[in-house]
Design a protein around this motif. Sequence first.
Motif, PDB file in Angstrom:
ATOM      1  N   LEU A   6       0.844  -1.126   0.145  1.00 28.35           N
ATOM      2  CA  LEU A   6      -0.073   0.051   0.108  1.00 28.35           C
ATOM      3  C   LEU A   6       0.799   1.289   0.164  1.00 28.35           C
ATOM      4  O   LEU A   6       0.301   2.226  -0.246  1.00 28.35           O
ATOM      5  N   TYR A   7       2.319   1.086   0.104  1.00 31.05           N
ATOM      6  CA  TYR A   7       3.137   2.268   0.185  1.00 31.05           C
ATOM      7  C   TYR A   7       3.700   2.513  -1.444  1.00 31.05           C
ATOM      8  O   TYR A   7       4.712   3.376  -1.328  1.00 31.05           O
TER       9      TYR A   7
ATOM     10  N   ARG B  95      -2.659  -1.625  -3.631  1.00 29.57           N
ATOM     11  CA  ARG B  95      -1.910  -2.519  -3.059  1.00 29.57           C
ATOM     12  C   ARG B  95      -1.256  -3.221  -4.220  1.00 29.57           C
ATOM     13  O   ARG B  95      -1.768  -3.828  -4.991  1.00 29.57           O
ATOM     14  N   VAL B  96       0.333  -3.263  -4.275  1.00 37.17           N
ATOM     15  CA  VAL B  96       0.982  -3.866  -5.176  1.00 37.17           C
ATOM     16  C   VAL B  96       1.958  -4.787  -4.559  1.00 37.17           C
ATOM     17  O   VAL B  96       2.671  -4.554  -3.753  1.00 37.17           O
TER      18      VAL B  96
ATOM     19  N   ASN C  53      -6.058 -15.804   2.911  1.00 37.43           N
ATOM     20  CA  ASN C  53      -7.140 -16.415   2.980  1.00 37.43           C
ATOM     21  C   ASN C  53      -8.594 -15.094   2.293  1.00 37.43           C
ATOM     22  O   ASN C  53      -9.420 -15.825   1.996  1.00 37.43           O
ATOM     23  N   VAL C  54      -7.876 -14.047   2.198  1.00 35.12           N
ATOM     24  CA  VAL C  54      -8.673 -13.139   1.498  1.00 35.12           C
ATOM     25  C   VAL C  54      -8.174 -12.408   0.172  1.00 35.12           C
ATOM     26  O   VAL C  54      -8.537 -12.152  -0.811  1.00 35.12           O
ATOM     27  N   LEU C  55      -6.749 -12.198   0.644  1.00 33.91           N
ATOM     28  CA  LEU C  55      -5.836 -11.175  -0.425  1.00 33.91           C
ATOM     29  C   LEU C  55      -4.937 -11.876  -1.333  1.00 33.91           C
ATOM     30  O   LEU C  55      -4.177 -12.742  -0.873  1.00 33.91           O
TER      31      LEU C  55
ATOM     32  N   PRO D  49       4.554  -8.652   4.579  1.00 35.87           N
ATOM     33  CA  PRO D  49       4.663  -7.543   3.498  1.00 35.87           C
ATOM     34  C   PRO D  49       4.373  -6.218   4.147  1.00 35.87           C
ATOM     35  O   PRO D  49       4.310  -6.108   5.212  1.00 35.87           O
ATOM     36  N   ASN D  50       4.662  -4.771   3.466  1.00 38.26           N
ATOM     37  CA  ASN D  50       5.116  -3.803   4.069  1.00 38.26           C
ATOM     38  C   ASN D  50       3.981  -3.234   5.130  1.00 38.26           C
ATOM     39  O   ASN D  50       4.245  -3.139   6.078  1.00 38.26           O
ATOM     40  N   MET D  51       2.702  -3.244   4.692  1.00 41.85           N
ATOM     41  CA  MET D  51       1.736  -2.642   5.614  1.00 41.85           C
ATOM     42  C   MET D  51       1.597  -3.503   6.956  1.00 41.85           C
ATOM     43  O   MET D  51       1.661  -2.906   7.798  1.00 41.85           O
ATOM     44  N   PHE D  52       1.348  -4.828   6.680  1.00 43.86           N
ATOM     45  CA  PHE D  52       1.161  -5.756   7.909  1.00 43.86           C
ATOM     46  C   PHE D  52       2.469  -5.524   8.640  1.00 43.86           C
ATOM     47  O   PHE D  52       2.364  -5.593   9.967  1.00 43.86           O
ATOM     48  N   GLY D  53       3.467  -5.714   8.006  1.00 42.82           N
ATOM     49  CA  GLY D  53       4.876  -5.397   8.565  1.00 42.82           C
ATOM     50  C   GLY D  53       5.185  -4.246   9.549  1.00 42.82           C
ATOM     51  O   GLY D  53       5.523  -4.383  10.587  1.00 42.82           O
TER      52      GLY D  53
END
Length: 383
Positions: free
Chosen positions: A151-152, A172-173, A209-211, A258-262
């Motif tokens: 997302l960044y 999101r990439v 499970n979603v993304l 990944p970036n956002m979760f991290g």
Amino acid sequence: MTKRYKIALLPGDGIGIEVIAQARRVLEAAAELDRIELEFDEIPGGAQYYLEHGVDWPEGSRERCAAADAIMLGAIGWPAPDGSGTILRSDGKMAGWEAIVGNRAKLELYANIRPVKLLPGVQHMISGTHRQIWEPENVDMVFVRENSEDLYAGIGGTRTIAGTPQVALDTRVITRQATERIMRTAFEEAMARPARTRGRRVTCVVKDNVLQGCRLFTGVFHEIGQDYPDVERDIVLVDAFTQWLVRYPELYDVVVAPNMFGDIITELASVLQGGVGMAVGCNVGDHHGMFEPIHGSAPRIAGQDKANPLAAILAAAHALKWMSGRHADPTLTVAGERIDTAVQSVLREGRTLTYDLVPAAQSSSTSAVATAVIIAMKADHAG
């Protein structure tokens, strides 16, 4: 002939200026003790600089960062004068963007590595009370966060009708190339760490499970993991991980995300090590490294000599050890470990710590803590 190393300093905003000043003092002391030639290039910038000058930092700053052997970043961000939130640039990005996000992108600092280790003597403030909850040996892990996309990536926008925002999109990439290199970094990190009694492990934190992006992320995780048969692999959904992290931190060794979760889970993890005043972020790529305390600019306490400088000081130690690997100079590792040892000595003593680690009535100033670290370094060297 002794090599001379250059460290770019980006103090930024608020307490970033204070803690970077103290980290520089410690680096200068380490250089003197271990006969290292260090040169410092201090570059102004950040949100407050943007308010005054209309740009994030002076012209040529990126080139100065690229020319340095390592970069030390303080903190970026400051409240807008009208109380509307944080200061933004005219393009909608945070003021000071170039120093933090821009450096990550332009210098290809694709891995954000955050060690989460509880040091002896550190207590936690839970419900306003300082107390020990976790044992130091149960909290010793490393987070490897993808640092260049998700997302960044900066893809998105806002649809406005009659001057009122109606729809906002952030795309999101997740790419195979970026995922492969962050997975390789995570597994190499696991191999470099001392093997635990439970063995080496990399945990992948996703929402697959979603993304769709997370499904690509986990697929590459398993592909790269096959090259490391001595490292156990497991996958945890991010919402479940937040629970297990706090309840059973001893389960985790290296965590990749990944970036956002991290970004989110490492802030939570910092609680395990005593808070953001003890938490270090290492932004590294193949050729450059930028090291920082992960706390913000903390306007509420800025200028009061109250901020905890230990995260910035520990970040400086990580910078030296990273430089040692790049330049094959073991003296830098010795200096970095000397700083680490001194910080641990000050923590064990418990007499000179800031208000986030001890009750306010017993607390010491930012500069006093750095002085205590320097005294401990000199004692270690003399002994």
